[in-house]
Design a protein around this motif. Sequence first.
Motif, mmCIF file in Angstrom:
data_model
loop_
_atom_site.group_PDB
_atom_site.id
_atom_site.type_symbol
_atom_site.label_atom_id
_atom_site.label_comp_id
_atom_site.label_asym_id
_atom_site.label_seq_id
_atom_site.Cartn_x
_atom_site.Cartn_y
_atom_site.Cartn_z
ATOM 1 N N ALA A 71 -5.079 15.261 -4.628
ATOM 2 C CA ALA A 71 -6.292 15.602 -3.882
ATOM 3 C C ALA A 71 -7.043 14.335 -3.481
ATOM 4 O O ALA A 71 -7.560 14.226 -2.354
ATOM 5 C CB ALA A 71 -7.188 16.506 -4.721
ATOM 6 N N ALA A 72 -7.092 13.365 -4.383
ATOM 7 C CA ALA A 72 -7.758 12.097 -4.095
ATOM 8 C C ALA A 72 -7.055 11.367 -2.961
ATOM 9 O O ALA A 72 -7.703 10.806 -2.059
ATOM 10 C CB ALA A 72 -7.784 11.222 -5.347
ATOM 11 N N GLY A 107 -8.647 10.315 0.620
ATOM 12 C CA GLY A 107 -8.571 8.943 1.106
ATOM 13 C C GLY A 107 -7.887 8.832 2.449
ATOM 14 O O GLY A 107 -8.122 7.866 3.201
ATOM 15 N N SER A 108 -7.047 9.799 2.792
ATOM 16 C CA SER A 108 -6.281 9.758 4.032
ATOM 17 C C SER A 108 -7.114 10.065 5.275
ATOM 18 O O SER A 108 -6.612 9.968 6.396
ATOM 19 C CB SER A 108 -5.107 10.736 3.965
ATOM 20 N N VAL A 109 -8.371 10.457 5.087
ATOM 21 C CA VAL A 109 -9.256 10.674 6.229
ATOM 22 C C VAL A 109 -9.754 9.307 6.708
ATOM 23 O O VAL A 109 -10.540 8.652 6.034
ATOM 24 C CB VAL A 109 -10.452 11.573 5.856
ATOM 25 N N SER A 110 -9.277 8.864 7.866
ATOM 26 C CA SER A 110 -9.634 7.549 8.402
ATOM 27 C C SER A 110 -10.895 7.662 9.246
ATOM 28 O O SER A 110 -10.844 8.092 10.405
ATOM 29 C CB SER A 110 -8.491 6.983 9.248
ATOM 30 N N PHE A 111 -12.026 7.280 8.680
ATOM 31 C CA PHE A 111 -13.290 7.425 9.390
ATOM 32 C C PHE A 111 -13.390 6.485 10.588
ATOM 33 O O PHE A 111 -14.093 6.787 11.554
ATOM 34 C CB PHE A 111 -14.461 7.211 8.436
ATOM 35 N N GLY A 139 -5.415 6.699 -6.271
ATOM 36 C CA GLY A 139 -4.934 7.642 -5.272
ATOM 37 C C GLY A 139 -5.764 7.643 -4.003
ATOM 38 O O GLY A 139 -5.220 7.605 -2.896
ATOM 39 N N VAL A 140 -7.085 7.680 -4.138
ATOM 40 C CA VAL A 140 -7.941 7.690 -2.950
ATOM 41 C C VAL A 140 -7.847 6.368 -2.204
ATOM 42 O O VAL A 140 -7.884 6.324 -0.968
ATOM 43 C CB VAL A 140 -9.406 8.034 -3.326
ATOM 44 N N PHE A 141 -7.661 5.287 -2.939
ATOM 45 C CA PHE A 141 -7.503 3.970 -2.320
ATOM 46 C C PHE A 141 -6.187 3.894 -1.543
ATOM 47 O O PHE A 141 -6.150 3.419 -0.403
ATOM 48 C CB PHE A 141 -7.555 2.895 -3.406
ATOM 49 N N LEU A 142 -5.105 4.391 -2.139
ATOM 50 C CA LEU A 142 -3.814 4.408 -1.466
ATOM 51 C C LEU A 142 -3.850 5.294 -0.228
ATOM 52 O O LEU A 142 -3.199 4.999 0.781
ATOM 53 C CB LEU A 142 -2.723 4.887 -2.426
ATOM 54 N N GLY A 143 -4.625 6.385 -0.305
ATOM 55 C CA GLY A 143 -4.761 7.257 0.855
ATOM 56 C C GLY A 143 -5.385 6.538 2.027
ATOM 57 O O GLY A 143 -4.991 6.732 3.184
ATOM 58 N N HIS A 144 -6.360 5.684 1.747
ATOM 59 C CA HIS A 144 -6.984 4.915 2.825
ATOM 60 C C HIS A 144 -6.018 3.894 3.403
ATOM 61 O O HIS A 144 -5.963 3.701 4.623
ATOM 62 C CB HIS A 144 -8.233 4.205 2.315
ATOM 63 N N LEU A 145 -5.248 3.249 2.540
ATOM 64 C CA LEU A 145 -4.306 2.233 3.003
ATOM 65 C C LEU A 145 -3.151 2.832 3.793
ATOM 66 O O LEU A 145 -2.744 2.279 4.825
ATOM 67 C CB LEU A 145 -3.751 1.447 1.805
ATOM 68 N N PHE A 181 -2.591 9.986 9.485
ATOM 69 C CA PHE A 181 -2.582 9.028 10.593
ATOM 70 C C PHE A 181 -1.321 8.156 10.563
ATOM 71 O O PHE A 181 -1.383 6.950 10.747
ATOM 72 C CB PHE A 181 -3.843 8.165 10.561
ATOM 73 N N ARG A 182 -0.193 8.818 10.309
ATOM 74 C CA ARG A 182 1.111 8.170 10.330
ATOM 75 C C ARG A 182 1.185 6.955 9.391
ATOM 76 O O ARG A 182 1.845 5.977 9.677
ATOM 77 C CB ARG A 182 1.473 7.763 11.764
ATOM 78 N N PHE A 183 0.433 7.028 8.310
ATOM 79 C CA PHE A 183 0.452 6.010 7.257
ATOM 80 C C PHE A 183 -0.028 4.635 7.747
ATOM 81 O O PHE A 183 0.315 3.612 7.158
ATOM 82 C CB PHE A 183 1.845 5.896 6.636
ATOM 83 N N VAL A 184 -0.823 4.637 8.824
ATOM 84 C CA VAL A 184 -1.424 3.393 9.323
ATOM 85 C C VAL A 184 -2.905 3.419 8.968
ATOM 86 O O VAL A 184 -3.699 4.094 9.625
ATOM 87 C CB VAL A 184 -1.246 3.250 10.850
ATOM 88 N N GLY A 185 -3.274 2.702 7.902
ATOM 89 C CA GLY A 185 -4.635 2.745 7.419
ATOM 90 C C GLY A 185 -5.314 1.390 7.405
ATOM 91 O O GLY A 185 -4.787 0.403 7.920
#
Length: 201
Positions: free
Chosen positions: A9-10, A14-18, A91-97, A102-106
Amino acid sequence: MNTVLFAIAAYLIGSVSFAVVVSKGFGLADPRTYGSKNPGATNVLRSGNKKAAALTLLGDAVKGWFAVWLAQVYGPQFGVGDAGIALVALGVFLGHLWPVFFRFVGGKGVATALGVLVGINGWLGLATLVTWLVVAYAFRYSSLAALIASVFAPFYYGLLFGFDPILLAVLAMSGLLIYRHRQNIANLIAGKESRIGSKKK
């Protein structure tokens, strides 16, 4: 199993790229297409829209804080302890990265890491933020400020809480943040790094 679910979930949070979401909302160019091509607040600022950059910074920081807060408040009743909190933070940090949406481009994770640190402990987050601000004000390089703050963050945590699983997560985030700034490090050495507030080319 519950710990894994919290960590997943984290990652999704994190995967939401603001940077991408806010830029689209303001009708700006995709931050992955100009400047450093990094979907983060510093690059959004190069668009000249300070409000969009501020919202990007806030959103990326809040998602880091929110994921940790959720785990701290609701995790214990599901058996999520310090090791689980550490996995959520990472986990949330990795989601941002590497965002799945977003196709794993963070981004490089500076704001999200700060949000995570604030979620872990307010004093920890404040000490790291002050470090960033001092370096950024003195040298006008966001990347240099992030690199130095990332080195100090595990040190601050160790002073406050000693060695535990969360310290390992903070160390991992610091290492990943430095890795994500490897091009910035090369640019700093070569004298080619953009200063805070510089416009996109």
